[in-house]
Every structure is written in C-alpha cells, then in structure tokens.
Design a protein around this motif. Structure first.
Motif: not given
Length: 118
Positions: A9-13, A41-45, A57-63, A92-96
């Motif tokens: 996971s990329q913590e900043s994303f 892609c999921v860090d924790f659920a 989740y990592d927003g660069t790879h999952w939505s 959706r806006f923040t994912d983009d």
C-alpha cells in the motif's frame, strides 16, 4: 490504536470508505471481509455495528465502483437514500482526484512548467 499498513500500500494514496450494506448474513459478512482483506489493493476492511463496512484501499489501483461490484457479487445491497448517493458522488470524485495526482509529475519552481501539447 494504529493499524499497520500492507507493504504494497502507498500510504499517501489510501482512501477510507464507510458504507452501510444490507442483505448479508453473519457468515457472508465474515467471508466478504476475509475476501476484502486478502485483495491486493485493499489495505484493511472491517465490519462495524449497524451493518457498516469500513474499508481503506489504494486509490491508484482500485475505486469505489469496484468495491460496489464486489459487494453485489457477494449478495449485499447498498443502502439507498439521498445521503448514500451524495457520499458515492464524493467518493467517485476523490477517487478520480487521487488517480490524477498519482499520475502527475511535479516540476521545480525555478524551471519552466511543461507545455501542453495541442
């Protein structure tokens, strides 16, 4: 209590989402949470009280749309209503935005900014 992030996971994303889901039994919840926690892609659920799902989740790879399709594939239904629709639009806006920021190449202030090609 601070939770350790996955090494991939990329913590900043990382994006944290809270959704209310209905239609799942206790065993289905356990299977679904196990599936999400083992997704790359999921860090924790986790499943919280009140049928609430908390996922980071990592927003660069999952939505959030991929999360919604995973919920429906496991037999769950998202709570309907104005507030849920509003939250989904914001998610959706923040994912983009996160995906755009991940692709952005920063430049130094003392250099000429890159020119846009027409």
């Amino acid at each position: 209590m601070t939770k350790a992030h996955k090494a991939t996971s990329q913590e900043s994303f990382l994006l944290r989402r809270k959704l209310t889901i209905g239609g799942l039994s206790a065993s289905q919840w356990d299977d679904f949470i196990h599936e999400l926690n083992h997704h790359p892609c999921v860090d924790f659920a986790e499943h919280k009280a009140g049928e609430q799902l908390c996922v980071s989740y990592d927003g660069t790879h999952w939505s959030v749309d991929e999360l919604l399709s995973a919920i429906q594939a496991n037999g769950g239904q998202l709570k309907t209503g104005w507030w849920t629709r509003r939250k989904l639009a914001w998610y959706r806006f923040t994912d983009d935005n996160v995906r755009a920021n991940a692709k952005h190449e920063p430049f130094c202030c003392s250099k000429i900014p890159p020119m846009k090609r027409k």
